[in-house]
Structures are given as C-alpha cells and as structure tokens.
Design a protein around this motif. Structure first.
Motif, PDB file in Angstrom:
ATOM      1  N   GLY A 154       0.820  -1.191   0.000  1.00  0.00           N
ATOM      2  CA  GLY A 154       0.000   0.000   0.000  1.00  0.00           C
ATOM      3  C   GLY A 154       0.863   1.253   0.000  1.00  0.00           C
ATOM      4  O   GLY A 154       2.093   1.196  -0.002  1.00  0.00           O
ATOM      5  N   THR A 155       0.219   2.389   0.050  1.00  0.00           N
ATOM      6  CA  THR A 155       0.943   3.648  -0.108  1.00  0.00           C
ATOM      7  C   THR A 155       0.863   4.544   1.119  1.00  0.00           C
ATOM      8  O   THR A 155       1.251   5.712   1.050  1.00  0.00           O
ATOM      9  CB  THR A 155       0.389   4.422  -1.314  1.00  0.00           C
ATOM     10  OG1 THR A 155      -1.021   4.609  -1.134  1.00  0.00           O
ATOM     11  CG2 THR A 155       0.627   3.657  -2.599  1.00  0.00           C
ATOM     12  N   GLY A 156       0.391   4.058   2.224  1.00  0.00           N
ATOM     13  CA  GLY A 156       0.316   4.864   3.436  1.00  0.00           C
ATOM     14  C   GLY A 156       0.764   4.077   4.639  1.00  0.00           C
ATOM     15  O   GLY A 156       0.801   2.833   4.612  1.00  0.00           O
ATOM     16  N   PRO A 157       1.124   4.748   5.725  1.00  0.00           N
ATOM     17  CA  PRO A 157       1.637   4.070   6.923  1.00  0.00           C
ATOM     18  C   PRO A 157       0.519   3.588   7.852  1.00  0.00           C
ATOM     19  O   PRO A 157      -0.050   4.377   8.611  1.00  0.00           O
ATOM     20  CB  PRO A 157       2.484   5.147   7.594  1.00  0.00           C
ATOM     21  CG  PRO A 157       1.821   6.433   7.210  1.00  0.00           C
ATOM     22  CD  PRO A 157       1.228   6.215   5.837  1.00  0.00           C
ATOM     23  N   SER A 182      -4.021  10.847  11.811  1.00  0.00           N
ATOM     24  CA  SER A 182      -5.230  10.363  11.152  1.00  0.00           C
ATOM     25  C   SER A 182      -4.948   9.015  10.522  1.00  0.00           C
ATOM     26  O   SER A 182      -3.784   8.635  10.319  1.00  0.00           O
ATOM     27  CB  SER A 182      -5.709  11.350  10.082  1.00  0.00           C
ATOM     28  OG  SER A 182      -4.725  11.517   9.080  1.00  0.00           O
ATOM     29  N   ALA A 183      -5.995   8.279  10.210  1.00  0.00           N
ATOM     30  CA  ALA A 183      -5.849   7.004   9.522  1.00  0.00           C
ATOM     31  C   ALA A 183      -5.502   7.251   8.062  1.00  0.00           C
ATOM     32  O   ALA A 183      -6.037   8.171   7.440  1.00  0.00           O
ATOM     33  CB  ALA A 183      -7.147   6.197   9.634  1.00  0.00           C
ATOM     34  N   PRO A 184      -4.620   6.446   7.468  1.00  0.00           N
ATOM     35  CA  PRO A 184      -4.168   6.713   6.099  1.00  0.00           C
ATOM     36  C   PRO A 184      -5.189   6.386   5.029  1.00  0.00           C
ATOM     37  O   PRO A 184      -5.094   6.875   3.912  1.00  0.00           O
ATOM     38  CB  PRO A 184      -2.934   5.825   5.962  1.00  0.00           C
ATOM     39  CG  PRO A 184      -3.194   4.684   6.902  1.00  0.00           C
ATOM     40  CD  PRO A 184      -3.908   5.301   8.067  1.00  0.00           C
ATOM     41  N   GLY A 185      -6.166   5.548   5.329  1.00  0.00           N
ATOM     42  CA  GLY A 185      -7.155   5.162   4.326  1.00  0.00           C
ATOM     43  C   GLY A 185      -6.850   3.811   3.707  1.00  0.00           C
ATOM     44  O   GLY A 185      -5.807   3.187   3.954  1.00  0.00           O
ATOM     45  N   THR A 186      -7.768   3.356   2.878  1.00  0.00           N
ATOM     46  CA  THR A 186      -7.667   1.999   2.324  1.00  0.00           C
ATOM     47  C   THR A 186      -6.488   1.813   1.392  1.00  0.00           C
ATOM     48  O   THR A 186      -6.066   0.686   1.147  1.00  0.00           O
ATOM     49  CB  THR A 186      -8.957   1.652   1.566  1.00  0.00           C
ATOM     50  OG1 THR A 186      -9.204   2.653   0.574  1.00  0.00           O
ATOM     51  CG2 THR A 186     -10.141   1.580   2.508  1.00  0.00           C
ATOM     52  N   GLY A 187      -5.943   2.905   0.857  1.00  0.00           N
ATOM     53  CA  GLY A 187      -4.785   2.775  -0.006  1.00  0.00           C
ATOM     54  C   GLY A 187      -3.565   2.223   0.694  1.00  0.00           C
ATOM     55  O   GLY A 187      -2.597   1.828   0.045  1.00  0.00           O
ATOM     56  N   ALA A 188      -3.578   2.186   2.023  1.00  0.00           N
ATOM     57  CA  ALA A 188      -2.442   1.658   2.775  1.00  0.00           C
ATOM     58  C   ALA A 188      -2.441   0.139   2.859  1.00  0.00           C
ATOM     59  O   ALA A 188      -1.457  -0.462   3.302  1.00  0.00           O
ATOM     60  CB  ALA A 188      -2.440   2.245   4.181  1.00  0.00           C
ATOM     61  N   LEU A 189      -3.531  -0.511   2.444  1.00  0.00           N
ATOM     62  CA  LEU A 189      -3.580  -1.969   2.475  1.00  0.00           C
ATOM     63  C   LEU A 189      -2.855  -2.559   1.268  1.00  0.00           C
ATOM     64  O   LEU A 189      -2.879  -1.974   0.188  1.00  0.00           O
ATOM     65  CB  LEU A 189      -5.030  -2.450   2.489  1.00  0.00           C
ATOM     66  CG  LEU A 189      -5.864  -2.050   3.712  1.00  0.00           C
ATOM     67  CD1 LEU A 189      -7.292  -2.547   3.548  1.00  0.00           C
ATOM     68  CD2 LEU A 189      -5.246  -2.579   4.999  1.00  0.00           C
TER      69      LEU A 189
END
Length: 318
Positions: free
Chosen positions: A48-51, A173-180
C-alpha cells in the motif's frame, strides 16, 4: 479503564530473509482494476501507499475483552510460545480511542509487516536480542520507551495484561484503504464455494471458531470457546476470514521461561481457505518476497475478492 468495568459497560531482518528466499476491514473501496473486483486506490504492485498502524494484542483469557479490536481493518492471528495465540490488529481507515492489552513483538512480525509501506508497530517490548532487528526493520517501532505518552496502564488490572495504546497519540489520522496491500481486493465472491455454517481453526493451545450469522452477513468470532466481544459487549464479526496455511517453525529466540518462540513464515506460497457470505473456497496464496503483498487466487489463478468489511487472517500451521 478496568477489565471488570469494560465487561460491565484493547531493515536488517527483512533484508536477510529476502536475500535467502526472498487484509479490514476495508470499509470503502477504491478504483477498479479488471472489473472483477476493486482494490484500494493508490496501490503499486505490492504494498500500500500509506503508513498503517499495527498493534500487537494479548489474547489469553485474562486479556479479554480486548479494546479496539473491532475497529481494525485486518486482524492477524498468530501462534506464540506454548502453542498460544496472539493478535496483530492493523488500522488503515479508523483509529479507535484505545487498543489493547498491548503485548510484545516477535521475529516473524517483521516479515509479516514487510508487505505494508512504512508501518508503525506498537508493542510492549521484545526479547533483547530481537530489539536490534526491530530497529533495523523497514517500520516505525514505537514501544512505550519511545513514546510513553501514547500508552497507559489500567490501574485495576493485573500486569502484563494492563497496557493500552492511545492510537491518536501516534498518528494524526488514519491513512485510508490505499495503505492496504494490493492482495486485499473487494468485490463479488468467486463462483462456487461450499455452504459453511462454522469453521474452527486449532493451534496447539488455542482455537478460533467462526460462525456465520446470515442476518448480519458476518462471521461471529469465538476464541478458546468464548465469544469475542468488545468491552461494550458487541460481537467481533469480520466479513471475511482467511485461513492461511503456513509453515510454523522454531526461531532462534526463547521467552523468559525458555520456551522456543515459533516463527511463522509468510513469504512463499501455499493453500488457504476463504470464508465469506456463508461459504468456503479452497484458494492459494503467494508472496514472493518480504516486500510483496500476499495474493490470494482461485485454482485457476484468478485473484480472489474479499467481502467489504473487516478481514481476519488466521496463520495456521500447514
């Protein structure tokens, strides 16, 4: 916050592994891929693209009910010393007020987390010989010694089952689904499948049972024979369960009693069982290197879609 009250109202190692051989509750989807399902937006081919935030959570009976478990996008169940189980909860779309009880990290956590981009790992500590490997791994390690303000002890609960995390102290904040990782695709179920009302997965000294609730369209979780609930009494209920058959071998580490720490190998390939929509499918899993995500496919090689909602991945011995 006491447990009684809650019941009333929780890159060195990876480089070496890679040289040798080398899923949430998503509550919202992203852009399409080939039309058969969708993946979180912003993916590369592997991670994914977020922590994300990953938290090691205690799972002995004295630690239950855990706080924050129902808010995780993905929950991994893994084997630890004595054949017991421990959980790793991964948060991508929401940060609950508290998570815990928080417990210690294991060597195989570093390999497992390699499929996420720059994850934050919250844990209570680790065997002292493992600490340098954690420091060198491609993740942000935050035990209490590095950010004491993010943790607190529940005064009326017995140690070591009384350490809790305030996630919002570690992440704005939460990074969102792109972090999966890219392997977490959501969409229509595969064709076929076997009607399944219940599935139990056994570790040497622990067990998980998932019972289909047609009204909720969720799998109700029980651990060691007891319903898994939140401190407020809500059932923990993922939409998808993956029983991933992996090799569990002895590591070079031991606990303070001298018990050998298991190492769960999550790089490689093997068989898995997909549970969703009250049905079960035999699928395959593949993860070529520690920096790749885990792909789940049908017997014909087609990517498998997961149901929208929390995902549990039980890392069961093959």
């Amino acid at each position: 916050m006491t447990r009684t009250g809650r019941r009333g109202a929780t890159a060195a190692l990876l480089a070496a592994v890679a040289a040798g051989s080398l899923m949430a509750g998503c509550t919202a989807g992203g852009g399409g891929d080939d039309g058969s399902g969708h993946r979180p937006p912003g993916h590369d081919s592997a991670r994914g693209t977020g922590p994300v935030l990953a938290v090691k959570i205690d799972n002995v009976p004295q630690a239950r009910p855990q706080s924050g478990l129902d808010a995780a996008d993905v929950v991994y169940a893994e084997q630890v010393e004595g054949g017991l189980s421990r959980l790793m909860a991964v948060y991508a779309t929401a940060l609950p007020k508290a998570v815990g009880p928080v417990r210690s990290a294991r060597e195989s956590d570093l390999e497992l987390l390699g499929q996420f981009h720059d994850p934050t790992l919250a844990f209570s500590g680790a065997q002292h010989k493992l600490l340098p490997l954690i420091d060198d791994a491609p993740l942000r390690a935050v035990p209490p010694g590095k950010d004491a303000g993010a943790y607190y002890r529940a005064p009326d609960e017995a140690a070591p089952h009384n350490l809790y995390l305030r996630p919002r102290q570690l992440m704005d904040s939460a990074p969102g689904t792109g972090a999966l990782p890219a392997g977490f695709r959501f969409g229509a179920a595969p064709a076929g499948g076997t009607p399944t009302a219940e599935r139990t997965v056994r570790f040497p000294s622990a067990r998980f049972t998932f019972t289909w609730d047609e009204g909720r369209r969720r799998w109700l979780v029980a651990m060691d024979g007891a319903p898994a609930v939140t401190p407020e009494g809500r059932r923990v209920a993922p939409a998808t369960v993956i029983v991933q058959h992996v090799k569990v071998r002895a590591s070079r580490f031991h606990d303070f009693l001298g018990n050998t720490t298991p190492y769960t190998e999550t790089v490689g390939s093997g068989k898995a069982d997909l549970l969703r929509d009250g049905r079960a499918w035999e699928v395959g899993w593949k993860r070529p290197t520690a920096s790749d995500g885990t792909d789940f496919t049908t017997a014909e090689g087609a990517p498998v879609n997961l149901a929208e909602g929390q995902v549990w991945v039980v890392l069961a011995g093959d």
